[in-house]
Design a protein around this motif. Structure first.
Motif, PDB file in Angstrom:
ATOM      1  N   GLU A  85      13.436  24.303   3.912  1.00  0.00           N
ATOM      2  CA  GLU A  85      14.082  23.436   4.907  1.00  0.00           C
ATOM      3  C   GLU A  85      13.099  22.529   5.658  1.00  0.00           C
ATOM      4  OE1 GLU A  85      16.811  23.846   8.915  1.00  0.00           O
ATOM      5  OE2 GLU A  85      16.752  25.519   7.513  1.00  0.00           O
ATOM      6  N   GLU A  86      12.024  23.096   6.170  1.00  0.00           N
ATOM      7  CA  GLU A  86      11.059  22.305   6.944  1.00  0.00           C
ATOM      8  C   GLU A  86      10.332  21.293   6.042  1.00  0.00           C
ATOM      9  OE1 GLU A  86       9.803  20.924  10.381  1.00  0.00           O
ATOM     10  OE2 GLU A  86      11.200  22.599  10.225  1.00  0.00           O
ATOM     11  N   THR A  87       9.986  21.704   4.842  1.00  0.00           N
ATOM     12  CA  THR A  87       9.328  20.798   3.891  1.00  0.00           C
ATOM     13  C   THR A  87      10.272  19.665   3.502  1.00  0.00           C
ATOM     14  OG1 THR A  87       8.026  22.648   3.041  1.00  0.00           O
ATOM     15  CG2 THR A  87       8.136  20.681   1.659  1.00  0.00           C
ATOM     16  N   GLN A  88      11.537  19.997   3.276  1.00  0.00           N
ATOM     17  CA  GLN A  88      12.527  18.983   2.918  1.00  0.00           C
ATOM     18  C   GLN A  88      12.723  17.973   4.047  1.00  0.00           C
ATOM     19  OE1 GLN A  88      17.186  19.187   2.621  1.00  0.00           O
ATOM     20  NE2 GLN A  88      16.289  20.181   0.817  1.00  0.00           N
ATOM     21  N   LYS A  89      12.767  18.467   5.275  1.00  0.00           N
ATOM     22  CA  LYS A  89      12.917  17.568   6.433  1.00  0.00           C
ATOM     23  C   LYS A  89      11.750  16.581   6.491  1.00  0.00           C
ATOM     24  CE  LYS A  89      13.249  17.530  11.485  1.00  0.00           C
ATOM     25  NZ  LYS A  89      12.441  16.344  11.574  1.00  0.00           N
ATOM     26  N   ARG A  90      10.542  17.103   6.344  1.00  0.00           N
ATOM     27  CA  ARG A  90       9.351  16.253   6.374  1.00  0.00           C
ATOM     28  C   ARG A  90       9.360  15.266   5.200  1.00  0.00           C
ATOM     29  NH1 ARG A  90       6.079  12.885   8.107  1.00  0.00           N
ATOM     30  NH2 ARG A  90       3.947  12.982   7.389  1.00  0.00           N
ATOM     31  N   GLN A  91       9.740  15.755   4.032  1.00  0.00           N
ATOM     32  CA  GLN A  91       9.806  14.903   2.844  1.00  0.00           C
ATOM     33  C   GLN A  91      10.785  13.737   3.061  1.00  0.00           C
ATOM     34  OE1 GLN A  91      11.831  16.689  -0.485  1.00  0.00           O
ATOM     35  NE2 GLN A  91      10.709  15.439  -1.976  1.00  0.00           N
TER      36      GLN A  91
ATOM     37  N   GLN B  98       0.846  -1.190   0.000  1.00  0.00           N
ATOM     38  CA  GLN B  98       0.000   0.000   0.000  1.00  0.00           C
ATOM     39  C   GLN B  98       0.886   1.245   0.000  1.00  0.00           C
ATOM     40  OE1 GLN B  98      -3.450  -0.039  -0.203  1.00  0.00           O
ATOM     41  NE2 GLN B  98      -3.003  -2.196  -0.615  1.00  0.00           N
ATOM     42  N   TRP B  99       1.014   1.866  -1.152  1.00  0.00           N
ATOM     43  CA  TRP B  99       1.838   3.059  -1.270  1.00  0.00           C
ATOM     44  C   TRP B  99       1.152   4.234  -0.582  1.00  0.00           C
ATOM     45  CZ3 TRP B  99       6.620   2.416  -3.028  1.00  0.00           C
ATOM     46  CH2 TRP B  99       6.880   1.305  -3.845  1.00  0.00           C
ATOM     47  N   PRO B 100       1.907   5.110   0.061  1.00  0.00           N
ATOM     48  CA  PRO B 100       1.284   6.296   0.668  1.00  0.00           C
ATOM     49  C   PRO B 100       0.847   7.268  -0.421  1.00  0.00           C
ATOM     50  CG  PRO B 100       3.664   6.445   0.842  1.00  0.00           C
ATOM     51  CD  PRO B 100       3.358   5.081   0.266  1.00  0.00           C
ATOM     52  N   TRP B 101      -0.034   8.179  -0.074  1.00  0.00           N
ATOM     53  CA  TRP B 101      -0.552   9.126  -1.063  1.00  0.00           C
ATOM     54  C   TRP B 101       0.576   9.951  -1.678  1.00  0.00           C
ATOM     55  CZ3 TRP B 101       0.241  14.309  -0.785  1.00  0.00           C
ATOM     56  CH2 TRP B 101       0.638  14.829   0.450  1.00  0.00           C
ATOM     57  N   GLU B 102       1.608  10.224  -0.927  1.00  0.00           N
ATOM     58  CA  GLU B 102       2.719  11.041  -1.437  1.00  0.00           C
ATOM     59  C   GLU B 102       3.379  10.419  -2.671  1.00  0.00           C
ATOM     60  OE1 GLU B 102       2.861  11.777   3.122  1.00  0.00           O
ATOM     61  OE2 GLU B 102       2.492  10.067   1.790  1.00  0.00           O
ATOM     62  N   TYR B 103       3.350   9.093  -2.737  1.00  0.00           N
ATOM     63  CA  TYR B 103       3.983   8.387  -3.854  1.00  0.00           C
ATOM     64  C   TYR B 103       3.323   8.731  -5.193  1.00  0.00           C
ATOM     65  CZ  TYR B 103       6.184   4.463  -6.311  1.00  0.00           C
ATOM     66  OH  TYR B 103       6.907   3.685  -7.190  1.00  0.00           O
ATOM     67  N   GLU B 104       2.092   9.175  -5.154  1.00  0.00           N
ATOM     68  CA  GLU B 104       1.370   9.582  -6.364  1.00  0.00           C
ATOM     69  C   GLU B 104       1.469  11.088  -6.627  1.00  0.00           C
ATOM     70  OE1 GLU B 104       0.049   7.398  -8.461  1.00  0.00           O
ATOM     71  OE2 GLU B 104       0.644   5.765  -7.112  1.00  0.00           O
ATOM     72  N   PHE B 105       2.193  11.788  -5.791  1.00  0.00           N
ATOM     73  CA  PHE B 105       2.322  13.243  -5.866  1.00  0.00           C
ATOM     74  C   PHE B 105       3.674  13.575  -6.504  1.00  0.00           C
ATOM     75  CE2 PHE B 105       3.100  17.341  -3.451  1.00  0.00           C
ATOM     76  CZ  PHE B 105       2.147  18.079  -4.124  1.00  0.00           C
ATOM     77  N   PRO B 106       3.701  14.020  -7.766  1.00  0.00           N
ATOM     78  CA  PRO B 106       4.971  14.201  -8.491  1.00  0.00           C
ATOM     79  C   PRO B 106       6.057  14.991  -7.750  1.00  0.00           C
ATOM     80  CG  PRO B 106       3.147  14.379 -10.010  1.00  0.00           C
ATOM     81  CD  PRO B 106       2.547  14.284  -8.632  1.00  0.00           C
ATOM     82  N   PRO B 107       5.753  16.088  -7.042  1.00  0.00           N
ATOM     83  CA  PRO B 107       6.829  16.813  -6.346  1.00  0.00           C
ATOM     84  C   PRO B 107       7.526  16.006  -5.248  1.00  0.00           C
ATOM     85  CG  PRO B 107       4.923  18.231  -6.607  1.00  0.00           C
ATOM     86  CD  PRO B 107       4.495  16.843  -7.009  1.00  0.00           C
ATOM     87  N   PHE B 108       6.897  14.937  -4.803  1.00  0.00           N
ATOM     88  CA  PHE B 108       7.500  14.080  -3.778  1.00  0.00           C
ATOM     89  C   PHE B 108       8.839  13.504  -4.249  1.00  0.00           C
ATOM     90  CE2 PHE B 108       7.264   9.846  -1.409  1.00  0.00           C
ATOM     91  CZ  PHE B 108       7.629  10.373  -0.180  1.00  0.00           C
ATOM     92  N   PHE B 109       9.010  13.361  -5.542  1.00  0.00           N
ATOM     93  CA  PHE B 109      10.222  12.766  -6.109  1.00  0.00           C
ATOM     94  C   PHE B 109      11.337  13.780  -6.348  1.00  0.00           C
ATOM     95  CE2 PHE B 109       7.072   9.589  -6.704  1.00  0.00           C
ATOM     96  CZ  PHE B 109       7.753   8.382  -6.694  1.00  0.00           C
ATOM     97  N   THR B 110      11.098  15.032  -6.055  1.00  0.00           N
ATOM     98  CA  THR B 110      12.088  16.101  -6.224  1.00  0.00           C
ATOM     99  C   THR B 110      12.381  16.701  -4.859  1.00  0.00           C
ATOM    100  OG1 THR B 110      11.164  16.602  -8.392  1.00  0.00           O
ATOM    101  CG2 THR B 110      12.585  18.277  -7.400  1.00  0.00           C
TER     102      THR B 110
END
Length: 174
Positions: free
Chosen positions: A22-28, A5-17
């Motif tokens: 800084e805070e967004t990158q840490k969470r990513q 079961q892939w998380p929803w982020e896996y279908e979100f293209p920016p997740f792969f970049t």
């Protein structure tokens, strides 16, 4: 084996970049680390290669996105810092990844040894990793190199003695 079961982020293209904030990158990176551990556990896979371009963890064809080698290395480096990965070669292409830290595996194995009354007995690595009495344990089918690392850690703590004979290993738990 059930489908992963892939998380929803896996279908979100920016997740792969890699995100620049800084805070967004840490969470990513936290989400990626968690995904690496869950997916590899699902596959019971301990060894990965950064350059394995078709590995589903690295690429989602449905959104036409792929992790860069640099981003994979950032994720693996973060996993290494938390005790969940180890680089195997100088170039950083080959890695061991474990969904539990070596210490957590060690504690689990030693608890099992005590529960089953196997202290002061010699076990083979096969009995620990693949024996019929470990089917329901988190360390069942653990990679042999990871198991040896765990046993060396237990040995340093005085809980076992690793025995090597003609390239084969046994272990006496104390």
């Amino acid at each position: 084996m059930t489908d992963f079961q892939w998380p929803w982020e896996y279908e979100f293209p920016p997740f792969f970049t890699l995100q620049t904030h800084e805070e967004t990158q840490k969470r990513q990176l936290d989400v990626w680390c968690n995904l690496f551990l869950k997916y590899l556990k699902h596959l019971n896979k301990f060894r990965i290669n950064v350059n394995e371009s078709t590995f589903p963890l690295y690429c989602n064809e449905s959104v036409n996105r792929r992790l860069s080698a640099d981003m994979i290395l950032k994720i693996l480096t973060k996993l290494q810092a938390s005790g969940h990965a180890q680089q195997l070669d100088k170039k950083g292409n080959e890695w061991l990844v474990y969904w539990h830290t070596l210490e957590e595996y060690g504690n689990t194995i030693y608890e099992w040894i005590q529960e089953t009354g196997q202290t002061n007995t010699v076990c083979t690595l096969y009995e620990i990793s693949s024996g019929e009495f470990t089917n329901d344990k988190e360390f069942h089918e653990i990679d042999e190199d990871v198991l040896i690392k765990v046993l060396r850690l237990l040995e340093e703590r005085g809980k076992c003695e690793l025995i090597e004979l003609d390239g084969s290993y046994g272990v006496k738990f104390l």
